[in-house]
Design a protein around this motif. Structure first.
Motif, PDB file in Angstrom:
ATOM      1  N   ASN A 554       0.787  -1.232   0.000  1.00 46.87           N
ATOM      2  CA  ASN A 554       0.000   0.000   0.000  1.00 46.87           C
ATOM      3  C   ASN A 554       0.817   1.279   0.000  1.00 46.87           C
ATOM      4  OD1 ASN A 554      -2.338  -1.389  -0.196  1.00 46.87           O
ATOM      5  ND2 ASN A 554      -2.919  -1.224   1.960  1.00 46.87           N
ATOM      6  N   SER A 555       2.126   1.155   0.186  1.00 46.39           N
ATOM      7  CA  SER A 555       2.992   2.332   0.021  1.00 46.39           C
ATOM      8  C   SER A 555       3.664   2.316  -1.341  1.00 46.39           C
ATOM      9  CB  SER A 555       4.070   2.360   1.097  1.00 46.39           C
ATOM     10  OG  SER A 555       3.564   2.002   2.336  1.00 46.39           O
ATOM     11  N   GLY A 556       3.188   1.482  -2.233  1.00 47.62           N
ATOM     12  CA  GLY A 556       3.786   1.427  -3.560  1.00 47.62           C
ATOM     13  C   GLY A 556       5.141   0.762  -3.574  1.00 47.62           C
ATOM     14  N   ARG A 557       5.467   0.013  -2.552  1.00 40.93           N
ATOM     15  CA  ARG A 557       6.767  -0.642  -2.497  1.00 40.93           C
ATOM     16  C   ARG A 557       6.653  -2.093  -2.941  1.00 40.93           C
ATOM     17  NH1 ARG A 557      10.584   2.311  -0.457  1.00 40.93           N
ATOM     18  NH2 ARG A 557      12.012   0.572  -0.777  1.00 40.93           N
ATOM     19  N   ASP A 558       7.693  -2.560  -3.614  1.00 42.77           N
ATOM     20  CA  ASP A 558       7.881  -3.986  -3.830  1.00 42.77           C
ATOM     21  C   ASP A 558       8.846  -4.433  -2.751  1.00 42.77           C
ATOM     22  OD1 ASP A 558       8.954  -6.464  -4.583  1.00 42.77           O
ATOM     23  OD2 ASP A 558       8.485  -6.089  -6.693  1.00 42.77           O
ATOM     24  N   ILE A 559       8.326  -5.111  -1.745  1.00 45.05           N
ATOM     25  CA  ILE A 559       9.207  -5.417  -0.620  1.00 45.05           C
ATOM     26  C   ILE A 559      10.115  -6.600  -0.913  1.00 45.05           C
ATOM     27  CG2 ILE A 559       7.715  -4.363   1.126  1.00 45.05           C
ATOM     28  CD1 ILE A 559       6.737  -7.099   1.867  1.00 45.05           C
ATOM     29  N   MET A 560       9.842  -7.322  -1.965  1.00 48.94           N
ATOM     30  CA  MET A 560      10.750  -8.410  -2.327  1.00 48.94           C
ATOM     31  C   MET A 560      12.058  -7.850  -2.872  1.00 48.94           C
ATOM     32  SD  MET A 560      10.181 -11.474  -5.103  1.00 48.94           S
ATOM     33  CE  MET A 560      10.251 -10.318  -6.485  1.00 48.94           C
ATOM     34  N   ILE A 561      11.950  -6.959  -3.851  1.00 49.97           N
ATOM     35  CA  ILE A 561      13.180  -6.425  -4.451  1.00 49.97           C
ATOM     36  C   ILE A 561      13.616  -5.126  -3.763  1.00 49.97           C
ATOM     37  CG2 ILE A 561      12.679  -7.455  -6.696  1.00 49.97           C
ATOM     38  CD1 ILE A 561      11.924  -4.673  -7.732  1.00 49.97           C
ATOM     39  N   ASP A 562      12.838  -4.666  -2.800  1.00 45.09           N
ATOM     40  CA  ASP A 562      13.135  -3.428  -2.090  1.00 45.09           C
ATOM     41  C   ASP A 562      13.199  -2.247  -3.057  1.00 45.09           C
ATOM     42  OD1 ASP A 562      13.636  -1.735   0.014  1.00 45.09           O
ATOM     43  OD2 ASP A 562      15.808  -2.030  -0.068  1.00 45.09           O
ATOM     44  N   SER A 563      12.083  -1.972  -3.652  1.00 46.67           N
ATOM     45  CA  SER A 563      11.980  -0.876  -4.602  1.00 46.67           C
ATOM     46  C   SER A 563      10.735  -0.070  -4.276  1.00 46.67           C
ATOM     47  CB  SER A 563      11.898  -1.463  -6.011  1.00 46.67           C
ATOM     48  OG  SER A 563      11.426  -0.500  -6.911  1.00 46.67           O
ATOM     49  N   PRO A 564      10.725   1.253  -4.462  1.00 45.73           N
ATOM     50  CA  PRO A 564      11.805   2.063  -5.027  1.00 45.73           C
ATOM     51  C   PRO A 564      13.002   2.159  -4.079  1.00 45.73           C
ATOM     52  CG  PRO A 564      10.066   3.479  -4.165  1.00 45.73           C
ATOM     53  CD  PRO A 564       9.562   2.068  -4.095  1.00 45.73           C
ATOM     54  N   SER A 565      14.112   2.645  -4.628  1.00 45.45           N
ATOM     55  CA  SER A 565      15.324   2.734  -3.827  1.00 45.45           C
ATOM     56  C   SER A 565      16.114   3.946  -4.290  1.00 45.45           C
ATOM     57  CB  SER A 565      16.144   1.452  -4.010  1.00 45.45           C
ATOM     58  OG  SER A 565      16.509   1.298  -5.360  1.00 45.45           O
ATOM     59  N   GLU A 566      17.156   4.245  -3.519  1.00 48.69           N
ATOM     60  CA  GLU A 566      17.997   5.370  -3.938  1.00 48.69           C
ATOM     61  C   GLU A 566      18.777   4.998  -5.185  1.00 48.69           C
ATOM     62  OE1 GLU A 566      20.261   6.656  -0.559  1.00 48.69           O
ATOM     63  OE2 GLU A 566      18.437   6.851   0.654  1.00 48.69           O
ATOM     64  N   ILE A 567      19.088   5.995  -5.989  1.00 48.11           N
ATOM     65  CA  ILE A 567      19.948   5.733  -7.146  1.00 48.11           C
ATOM     66  C   ILE A 567      21.242   6.489  -6.927  1.00 48.11           C
ATOM     67  CG2 ILE A 567      18.048   5.295  -8.722  1.00 48.11           C
ATOM     68  CD1 ILE A 567      18.351   8.080  -9.850  1.00 48.11           C
ATOM     69  N   ASP A 568      22.262   6.141  -7.702  1.00 47.62           N
ATOM     70  CA  ASP A 568      23.534   6.778  -7.362  1.00 47.62           C
ATOM     71  C   ASP A 568      23.612   8.181  -7.957  1.00 47.62           C
ATOM     72  OD1 ASP A 568      24.690   6.615  -9.928  1.00 47.62           O
ATOM     73  OD2 ASP A 568      25.410   4.593  -9.551  1.00 47.62           O
ATOM     74  N   SER A 569      24.507   8.969  -7.390  1.00 48.12           N
ATOM     75  CA  SER A 569      24.541  10.399  -7.715  1.00 48.12           C
ATOM     76  C   SER A 569      24.871  10.629  -9.187  1.00 48.12           C
ATOM     77  CB  SER A 569      25.551  11.106  -6.823  1.00 48.12           C
ATOM     78  OG  SER A 569      26.817  10.493  -6.965  1.00 48.12           O
ATOM     79  N   GLY A 570      25.627   9.699  -9.783  1.00 47.83           N
ATOM     80  CA  GLY A 570      25.930   9.835 -11.209  1.00 47.83           C
ATOM     81  C   GLY A 570      24.666   9.811 -12.054  1.00 47.83           C
ATOM     82  N   GLN A 571      23.723   8.953 -11.667  1.00 47.66           N
ATOM     83  CA  GLN A 571      22.456   8.893 -12.405  1.00 47.66           C
ATOM     84  C   GLN A 571      21.697  10.212 -12.279  1.00 47.66           C
ATOM     85  OE1 GLN A 571      21.426   4.930 -10.585  1.00 47.66           O
ATOM     86  NE2 GLN A 571      20.346   4.623 -12.521  1.00 47.66           N
ATOM     87  N   LEU A 572      21.686  10.762 -11.067  1.00 48.30           N
ATOM     88  CA  LEU A 572      21.016  12.051 -10.869  1.00 48.30           C
ATOM     89  C   LEU A 572      21.678  13.139 -11.704  1.00 48.30           C
ATOM     90  CD1 LEU A 572      20.410  12.036  -7.003  1.00 48.30           C
ATOM     91  CD2 LEU A 572      18.702  11.804  -8.807  1.00 48.30           C
ATOM     92  N   ASP A 573      23.014  13.135 -11.713  1.00 53.18           N
ATOM     93  CA  ASP A 573      23.744  14.143 -12.491  1.00 53.18           C
ATOM     94  C   ASP A 573      23.399  14.024 -13.972  1.00 53.18           C
ATOM     95  OD1 ASP A 573      24.857  14.996 -10.163  1.00 53.18           O
ATOM     96  OD2 ASP A 573      26.798  14.008 -10.478  1.00 53.18           O
ATOM     97  N   ASP A 574      23.391  12.790 -14.476  1.00 53.43           N
ATOM     98  CA  ASP A 574      23.049  12.572 -15.883  1.00 53.43           C
ATOM     99  C   ASP A 574      21.695  13.193 -16.227  1.00 53.43           C
ATOM    100  OD1 ASP A 574      25.323  11.219 -16.459  1.00 53.43           O
ATOM    101  OD2 ASP A 574      24.414   9.217 -16.492  1.00 53.43           O
ATOM    102  N   LEU A 575      20.798  13.168 -15.250  1.00 53.75           N
ATOM    103  CA  LEU A 575      19.433  13.652 -15.492  1.00 53.75           C
ATOM    104  C   LEU A 575      19.281  15.127 -15.129  1.00 53.75           C
ATOM    105  CD1 LEU A 575      17.557  10.574 -13.997  1.00 53.75           C
ATOM    106  CD2 LEU A 575      17.838  11.106 -16.420  1.00 53.75           C
ATOM    107  N   ASN A 576      20.383  15.730 -14.630  1.00 53.95           N
ATOM    108  CA  ASN A 576      20.316  17.143 -14.227  1.00 53.95           C
ATOM    109  C   ASN A 576      19.256  17.410 -13.172  1.00 53.95           C
ATOM    110  OD1 ASN A 576      22.288  18.420 -15.988  1.00 53.95           O
ATOM    111  ND2 ASN A 576      20.924  17.705 -17.631  1.00 53.95           N
ATOM    112  N   ILE A 577      19.081  16.463 -12.272  1.00 58.79           N
ATOM    113  CA  ILE A 577      18.112  16.745 -11.210  1.00 58.79           C
ATOM    114  C   ILE A 577      18.755  16.546  -9.853  1.00 58.79           C
ATOM    115  CG2 ILE A 577      16.032  16.232 -12.529  1.00 58.79           C
ATOM    116  CD1 ILE A 577      15.925  13.515 -11.312  1.00 58.79           C
ATOM    117  N   LYS A 578      18.233  17.265  -8.892  1.00 62.66           N
ATOM    118  CA  LYS A 578      18.615  17.043  -7.498  1.00 62.66           C
ATOM    119  C   LYS A 578      17.379  17.196  -6.632  1.00 62.66           C
ATOM    120  CE  LYS A 578      20.166  21.816  -6.967  1.00 62.66           C
ATOM    121  NZ  LYS A 578      21.270  22.718  -6.602  1.00 62.66           N
ATOM    122  N   PHE A 579      17.566  16.909  -5.336  1.00 64.52           N
ATOM    123  CA  PHE A 579      16.397  16.962  -4.459  1.00 64.52           C
ATOM    124  C   PHE A 579      16.199  18.360  -3.910  1.00 64.52           C
ATOM    125  CE2 PHE A 579      17.996  12.568  -4.152  1.00 64.52           C
ATOM    126  CZ  PHE A 579      16.941  11.976  -4.804  1.00 64.52           C
TER     127      PHE A 579
END
Lengths: 580, 580
Positions: A554-579
């Motif tokens: 009910n929180s939109g999580r897949d508790i088997m694969i533990d998703s969603p999850s953090e992604i690494d900072s390189g991926q964020l940089d590639d996308l030009n986004i930050k929090f």
């Protein structure tokens, strides 16, 4: 292959054959000189026999096996001395001559049985073990069958399956989109489709004539129980049709599915207007497996000293057949139910029709038998029946009574999941007022066509405008909904205007569709079915969870694969986004 | 229905019937007193006849029709005086008595004909008009047919279609993921699947035994021509199988598809090892519709005064049958081709075998006839043949010659798209060295099992380790690839170690899979086919673009709906992200 046969197929006709089987150890039993192992795979269970007298080392090895070990055995099919009539393979067993352990297993965190001791959370974390359980496996197989039969029906009727894109454009109308940042187009986003609505309409403009797709859709909404952020739709559209053609075609689909998957033959589906559904059942998705239609008693109740009725917009009741013998306690529990926050009723009045025109109600000091008998007559109550009455504001009272109706039917065992009562609800309002945004919203979506005669009311009495829209309801669940679409640019523009879109907003978001309408858009309409729900209902269940291989919580999580999850900072940089 | 028949079905058996047709105006012709309209829908074209003499107002109305108007007509089927044998409906026409314009059309931006005057960009912007064109419509219908036949084959062999999730977990291994910010789980992301790899393996652990899915996958890579950010796979997995079982099963699938969709019967598919493919064709996806295998001439070329050969790691040639008559100009163009950057060759040496053991080459001052004849013998060159030779570093030279081989075959018309030459390539290396990251990568993916006998080399000679991996190549295109998977936790851990994963990284990213391997994972393996490419090849085309209803351009944009696009600031706020 690591097997010559599967574990569900061998029987007396195979006796003396040398076979190789592979599968999972369901259980082992040591009976003195013999050890028996139940070997399980998707297809069934076959009993393996090991004999300490004839092959002690092998039998000793078998005794080392634990639950869920994966093994391969070679042996001879023999007739069982004590047969198991409950098992297709119950007449035979395998006299094993060779045993290979293909993989060991730790003790599973819950039992792999029809009834398991695993709680929901644990089952989801180890979903790959949960699926080994027959009830879950069979639900997934039923889903595959419903899917295959859907395609068979639609293919045979000239529908073309077309895959529409998943990376599309975000539109603020309707529910919240999941968005996907584009790396190659900085500061821009794709959206995941809430439905392929505009694409299927474009396919009609493209002349595809009959389209379908069984397709994943996405909605980033706060999840209620039994709602998933990703869900599957049977999505369909047809050209050169009117509403009745669509109802016929898809009534045929549901009838085909019930026949092929459950062996149930359904008659022609009844139709009800939205207004009547609200009036008779207090909801636009009535469960008509049982009757208990609403009976309006307002006129028969006014003018006595009972202020609850006198001040009510509406007094409305349902007849509970043969329930006059309900105890005080039973009635109190019903009162408690209607007063719960999710029902939101003020109270509940009962009237038991005993015999010889005598009745007993909770408001006997205000109403005499004669008056109550006028109610009985209107509600069709006979001796032995119970009339349950609610009063108050119209919308709220109908909604509350609708929930009471379902609750009572549940208690009375009238909601048999193996009974199927489909119903078309038609003539929906085009618009509904939204108090938050202080404007009208499209009840279905902005592409739904108003009824031709009602267009005149768009400006002055928008509440009165009915749409060429329809829902298919099965056992009180909306399983499908659709409409005849607008195919005229001018009318579509008018609709956008009434929905509060500025010209620029309409152009930015749906310009491509309005452009398409200028190049020979045919009259068209369609429908979409909630596939998860449909499978669940066909499978005789209310919950969709186990009809989805890997559902989210009910929180939109897949508790088997533990998703969603953090992604690494390189991926964020590639996308030009930050929090932020 | 707004029609009684479609536009492809009426013929002489229907003469005198009163019919209603709906469709698009393909063209109108005014011939004196008569006006003819070709009415088109998905199913065909039917000629409508209007007669100025018998119904002048109606005929005048027909003369107002323009291309792509959507109309409905009522009329009588009559036999044509001048028949059109090229059209299924060419024996009849409709004597129209009533004409309704259902929708007008602006003049389309390009002609809706088999051959259109619209450029790629325009066709994509108005894709809904492009799809009205028969060649595009038929490609989409072929795709639907390939899909339906795939399901038919796999369903009949006990495969269960299971939908795996689209909102999964990002893993840095392999290509770049598209990610989806989670609103409900701040700073966390879902990823869209590059393939359902881990889920299908979990389904095997779950005992589903045979799984398939026709499923969208996503890769955020810089797009090369003819590569899409979202693409479709036929994804399959089986338990208790060895490699040969999988090859047999899916060779059967491809044979079924070619038979059902194209009427082509294929023989058993040849197999080649990866090493041999590189050696004989310079590529792991050889086009074997034609021969021209590589011939290694290194030993026969050394020791003369030709330094190019003497300093080369390898001298390798291909025989171009009957091409000794190539002109100077033709040969020069081949030289130019090999020197282009994408081929990267240093040069090209030719040798024409004329007659009576006499040959003529570009290096005649270094090599006598006798030496050249040893080449001819090794290469199987006869009189009239041309030998094309390249020399240099081994990898580079093979790669360049491989491209020349394809180029030449193209020129010689040996790449007939209606001929189908499938080939299994097996025994792939498990690992490949990556110069950028200075470590080994999995050539297929980290779940591919090494050959049992090669595991010993993992530590010391990782280059030597072969995988239980296979590709299916069709006409020089990889259409499918797969492997027997690792099902043992220890071996999977070892693999992650060799791929440079720390224990923590392996656990974070694939812990759920390694956990699953502890609970009785069966031996399993599978394959995935690139569905877009497969459809294109079956359709006799190299480009996938027109086999996708709504493709994206090389910048990942959908220019019809103008996506990706900016989203509003409220959406960004909900997701707690901003641009850096």
């Amino acid at each position: 292959m690591l097997r010559t046969h599967n574990c569900g197929i061998l029987n007396l006709t195979n006796v003396s054959e040398k076979v190789t089987l592979s599968g999972w150890v369901q259980k082992t039993r040591d009976l003195g000189g013999m050890t028996f192992v139940d070997l399980r795979d998707r297809y069934g269970i076959t009993q393996l026999a090991f004999n300490m007298d004839t092959n002690a080392p092998l039998c000793a090895k078998a005794r080392q096996l634990s639950r869920e070990f994966v093994i391969q055995v070679i042996g001879k099919v023999i007739e069982r001395t004590s047969k198991n009539k409950n098992l297709p393979t119950g007449d035979i067993e395998i006299e094993v001559s060779e045993l290979i352990v293909l993989n060991k297993s730790k003790t599973p965190p819950f039992t792999i049985e029809d009834e398991t001791d695993g709680g929901d959370e644990l089952r989801m974390k180890y979903r790959y073990l949960d699926i080994r359980r027959k009830p879950i496996k069979e639900k997934l197989m039923l889903r595959a069958k419903v899917s295959a039969e859907t395609r068979k029906y639609l293919d045979s009727r000239g529908f073309i399956e077309v895959e529409t894109p998943y990376l599309i454009k975000s539109t603020p109308e309707g529910a919240r989109d999941f968005v996907v940042p584009s790396r190659m187009n900085a500061k821009q986003f794709y959206a995941l489709p809430q439905s392929p609505q505009t694409f299927k309409q474009l396919l009609m403009v493209a002349g595809m004539d009959k389209y379908y797709q069984i397709v994943k859709c996405f909605r980033d909404e706060d999840l209620r129980a039994d709602r998933q952020p990703e869900f599957t739709q049977i999505d369909c559209e047809m050209s050169f049709v009117n509403q009745e053609d669509i109802l016929q075609m898809f009534e045929g689909l549901i009838r085909h599915l019930l026949k092929q998957v459950k062996g149930v033959e359904l008659k022609s589906f009844p139709k009800i207007t939205y207004d009547d559904a609200i009036k008779l059942y207090g909801t636009d998705k009535p469960d008509i497996r049982f009757d208990m239609k609403f009976v309006e008693l307002t006129d028969l109740c006014k003018g006595k000293k009972f202020e609850v009725f006198n001040s009510a917009e509406i007094v409305v009741g349902i007849r509970a057949r043969d329930c006059a013998n309900f105890s005080r306690k039973q009635l109190d529990k019903l009162v408690d139910f209607v007063k719960t926050p999710q029902v939101g009723g003020n109270g509940l009045i009962y009237c038991k029709f005993i015999e010889n025109g005598i009745s007993k109600s909770s408001i006997d000091k205000f109403f005499d038998n004669a008056t109550k008998n006028t109610w009985a007559e209107k509600a069709g109550c006979a001796e032995g029946d119970l009339l349950l009455i609610m009063a108050g504001k119209e919308d709220k009272t109908r909604k509350a009574l609708s929930l009471l109706r379902l609750h009572l039917a549940e208690e009375l065992g009238l909601r048999n999941p193996q009974k199927f009562a489909p119903l078309w609800v038609v003539d929906f309002p085009l618009l509904e007022w939204d108090d938050d945004s202080k404007r009208y919203h499209a009840m279905h979506h902005p592409f739904t066509s108003p009824k031709a005669n009602d267009i005149q009311h768009l400006d002055n009495k928008p509440d009165l405008v009915r749409a060429n829209a329809y829902d298919l309801v099965l056992n009180g669940n909306e399983i499908g909904g659709g409409s005849i679409r607008i195919h005229d640019r001018k009318l579509q523009k008018l609709m956008f205007k009434h929905l509060g879109f500025s010209e620029i907003e309409a152009k930015n978001q749906f310009g491509f569709l309005m452009d398409a309408f200028e190049y020979g858009a045919p009259p068209h309409g369609g429908i979409a079915f909630g596939f998860d729900r449909l499978c669940a209902l066909i499978g005789g269940e209310e919950s969709i969870r186990d009809f989805i291989a890997f559902p989210k919580n009910n929180s939109g999580r897949d508790i088997m694969i533990d998703s969603p999850s953090e992604i690494d900072s390189g991926q964020l940089d590639d996308l030009n986004i930050k929090f932020s």
